[in-house]
Design a protein around this motif. Structure first.
Motif, PDB file in Angstrom:
ATOM      1  N   ILE A   1       0.754  -1.153  -0.002  1.00 45.83           N
ATOM      2  CA  ILE A   1      -0.006   0.026  -0.121  1.00 45.83           C
ATOM      3  C   ILE A   1       0.984   1.140   0.060  1.00 45.83           C
ATOM      4  N   GLN A   2       2.076   1.253   0.829  1.00 52.35           N
ATOM      5  CA  GLN A   2       2.915   2.420   0.911  1.00 52.35           C
ATOM      6  C   GLN A   2       3.442   2.798  -0.140  1.00 52.35           C
ATOM      7  N   ASN A   3       3.722   1.666  -1.099  1.00 51.98           N
ATOM      8  CA  ASN A   3       4.557   1.921  -2.231  1.00 51.98           C
ATOM      9  C   ASN A   3       3.683   2.144  -3.603  1.00 51.98           C
ATOM     10  N   ARG A   4       2.325   1.954  -3.550  1.00 51.83           N
ATOM     11  CA  ARG A   4       1.523   2.212  -4.636  1.00 51.83           C
ATOM     12  C   ARG A   4       1.678   3.815  -5.008  1.00 51.83           C
ATOM     13  N   THR A   5       1.608   4.028  -6.093  1.00 53.04           N
ATOM     14  CA  THR A   5       1.703   5.518  -6.675  1.00 53.04           C
ATOM     15  C   THR A   5       0.442   6.122  -6.842  1.00 53.04           C
ATOM     16  N   LEU A   6       0.306   7.478  -6.734  1.00 49.63           N
ATOM     17  CA  LEU A   6      -0.943   8.311  -7.066  1.00 49.63           C
ATOM     18  C   LEU A   6      -0.194   9.292  -8.058  1.00 49.63           C
ATOM     19  N   ARG A   7      -1.077   9.503  -9.061  1.00 50.22           N
ATOM     20  CA  ARG A   7      -0.700  10.405 -10.143  1.00 50.22           C
ATOM     21  C   ARG A   7      -1.066  11.918  -9.689  1.00 50.22           C
ATOM     22  N   CYS A   8      -0.259  12.782  -9.461  1.00 51.66           N
ATOM     23  CA  CYS A   8      -0.730  14.074  -9.219  1.00 51.66           C
ATOM     24  C   CYS A   8      -0.418  15.129 -10.177  1.00 51.66           C
TER      25      CYS A   8
END
Length: 368
Positions: free
Chosen positions: A148-155
């Motif tokens: 979960i911590q390493n999942r990326t969110l496109r911002c």
């Protein structure tokens, strides 16, 4: 001649946002072509990084964002999406002058992720991994935690060198919640600072809600009225429509205020609102006929005319000494007999010529 009722058009009733949308379009066209471009950068932040930034406030939820409303099952499904590597919609951020990032679109998602990583709720309503039902973050296997911590969110970050009006337009385009934000709510977030705080203070100190008979001002209408007075009174000769954009420009220039400037703005509003009250009493800003029958409890165009007109007269110490009854009769007579004035407070009210005509009419009506 009987007084004509001043009513909103059918289009205004059925499509109340149409005029605001037109203002946004006109606002963009008022920006020089070379400055209409949206300047952005794209970042792929890990979930862990985003939560760290939310905690230290380098990413923050601005005042105009609606409160957190997601249920735990909704938030849980988002966490499950992270686990199964389902794409999460893009997060939109705004780069502030101090390099912090405010959330334009993504408040519910980011707050849900932060809440889960801080162990504030248990997972509920999972469909892909029901085995994790009832678990808090700290109860998950460390491998799930790292995943979960390493999942990326496109911002996508809208950079600070983007023209303020272009930013305002983008905010409005992304404003797609069930309850759309008003221009003042957007303005409050985009230009939040000394001026917005001062407007809220002035509303309270002058008991504006009570005077205008506003029971609940959840959409910041009264604060917008204070801002539109300040903007018009200080730069009236330079006014150009749309009014919404004119107020935005004033807010941008006055985001930071000195103590002296705050005191000046406060007194300017209180002096004029007191002057209008002394003239018209409980009928201030209302449309009424010669028999004092009220047809409209508040007219914002008449508000502009009275506030700006009386302000101009006060500066020259030129307000006519007249009884309240005579002042009320004079205004009712103006509304009934001056067709141009009636139109100026009912049709295309933000047009330059309409604004100037109604202010001039009030100045002539109440000058010595």
């Amino acid at each position: 001649m009987a007084t004509k009722n001043i009513k909103p058009s059918l289009a205004d009733i059925l499509f109340p946002e149409a005029r605001d949308q037109q203002d946004f379009a006109e606002g963009i066209l008022s920006v020089p072509p070379e400055q209409r471009k949206l300047h952005t950068e794209t970042y792929d932040f890990t979930v862990g990084t985003v939560v760290e930034k939310l905690v230290d406030q380098s990413i923050f939820i601005p005042h105009f964002q609606r409160r957190y409303v997601w249920t735990d099952p909704q938030a849980s499904r988002l966490i499950e999406s992270l686990i199964i590597q389902c794409p999460v919609p893009v997060i939109y951020l705004n780069q502030e002058g101090n390099e912090t990032l405010s959330v334009i679109d993504g408040n519910q998602r980011l707050t849900s992720i932060k809440r889960f990583l801080q162990n504030e709720f248990t997972l509920k309503g999972l469909t892909a991994y029901p085995e994790l039902e009832g678990s808090r973050y700290f109860e998950l296997d460390p491998r799930f935690q790292r995943h979960i911590q390493n999942r990326t969110l496109r911002c996508i970050v809208i950079l600070k060198d983007t023209h303020p009006q272009v930013k305002f337009d983008v905010f409005e385009r992304l404003n797609s919640g069930a309850t759309k934000l008003t221009p003042q709510e957007l303005r409050h977030g985009l230009y939040f600072g000394d001026l917005m705080s001062l407007a809220a203070t002035v509303v309270k100190e002058n008991d504006l809600l009570s005077f205008l008979e506003i029971k609940h001002d959840k959409r910041m209408k009264s604060e917008e009225l204070v801002l539109r007075f300040w903007a018009l009174s200080e730069d009236f000769d330079s006014y150009r429509k749309p009014l919404s954009i004119f107020i935005n420009d004033f807010a941008e220039r006055n985001r930071v205020l000195s103590p002296e400037r705050k005191a000046s703005l406060k007194s300017s509003f209180s002096d004029v609102i007191t002057g209008v009250k002394n003239l018209l009493g409980p009928l201030s800003f209302r449309i009424f006929d010669l028999d004092m029958r009220v047809e409209s409890t508040f007219n914002s165009a008449l508000y502009d005319a009275l506030m700006i007109g009386i302000s101009m007269l006060q500066r020259k110490n030129a307000v006519k000494e007249i009884s309240m009854r005579d002042a009320q009769q004079a205004l009712a007579n103006l509304v009934e007999k001056d067709e141009k004035f009636r139109k100026s407070i009912s049709i295309a009210t933000s047009d330059d010529t309409q604004v100037r005509y109604r202010v001039d009419a009030i100045v002539n009506l109440f000058k010595k």
